[in-house]
Design a protein around this motif. Structure first.
Motif, PDB file in Angstrom:
ATOM      1  N   LEU A   1      40.920  33.803  65.241  1.00  0.00           N
ATOM      2  CA  LEU A   1      40.354  33.452  63.940  1.00  0.00           C
ATOM      3  C   LEU A   1      38.916  33.943  63.827  1.00  0.00           C
TER       4      LEU A   1
ATOM      5  N   PHE B   1      42.813  28.448  59.418  1.00  0.00           N
ATOM      6  CA  PHE B   1      44.193  28.838  59.708  1.00  0.00           C
ATOM      7  C   PHE B   1      45.066  28.765  58.460  1.00  0.00           C
TER       8      PHE B   1
ATOM      9  N   ASP C   1      41.682  29.954  68.123  1.00  0.00           N
ATOM     10  CA  ASP C   1      40.316  29.985  67.600  1.00  0.00           C
ATOM     11  C   ASP C   1      39.632  31.338  67.781  1.00  0.00           C
TER      12      ASP C   1
ATOM     13  N   LYS D   1      47.911  29.327  66.363  1.00  0.00           N
ATOM     14  CA  LYS D   1      46.559  29.002  65.901  1.00  0.00           C
ATOM     15  C   LYS D   1      45.616  29.145  67.093  1.00  0.00           C
TER      16      LYS D   1
END
Length: 178
Positions: free
Chosen positions: A92, A36, A89, A87
């Motif tokens: 990402l 991140f 996951d 943020k």
């Protein structure tokens, strides 16, 4: 006289050739996973999990009279233009997948550039065609999976494994220059 030209091809726009004129804050692709912390741009106001992942395939050309052009091809991420609303996951992972996909096509470009050098080609259009062809394939592949992988962990795992294996197949064309 040695002439070095630098070009970038942004993954987020139609292929066009632009001269790179300033210091690039981007980071090169590596086997290290994204975190991140690499997403440094100010997030835009959103109503959900969203973001932008700024990547580019870029290259430099060094030319000396009477010699073959020396192409160096890079796969970079610009943290100052990349952001996430939260943020998340899965987002990402999707961005990591996109960057890995970009690395695969970057290596394919390096392979074809090496082949043109092996054939002693000085034809700039041939090199340009190789680059634009692979970037177009990358774009097509990228958009096929955009947003699809976030909530499908099984599909993500299958595709991630497939593309990781493909990257390994092209390990000879891993970036080995600075």
């Amino acid at each position: 006289m040695i002439i070095t030209l630098a070009y970038i091809l942004l993954n987020t726009v139609q292929p066009n050739f632009i001269t790179q004129q300033k210091v690039d804050p981007s980071i090169d692709w590596s086997e290290k996973k994204l975190t991140f912390n690499e997403f440094k741009a100010k997030p835009k106001t959103t109503k959900g999990v969203e973001g932008e992942f700024s990547t580019k395939i870029s290259w430099t050309i060094t030319e000396e009279p009477g010699k073959l052009p020396n192409y160096r091809v890079y796969n970079k991420m610009n943290p100052n233009e990349s952001w996430m609303s939260v943020k998340h996951d899965e987002l990402l992972k999707e961005y990591q997948f996109t960057w890995n996909l970009s690395e695969l096509y970057t290596r394919k470009i390096r392979k074809d550039v090496e082949e043109l050098n092996r054939r002693k080609s000085k034809d700039k259009d041939a090199y340009r065609k190789v680059i634009t062809k692979h970037v177009a394939y990358f774009q097509k592949e990228r958009f096929k999976y955009k947003g699809v992988l976030q909530n499908q962990p099984d599909l993500y795992n299958i595709l991630d494994k497939q593309y990781q294996d493909s990257i390994k197949m092209f390990s000879k064309y891993k970036q080995n220059f600075k």
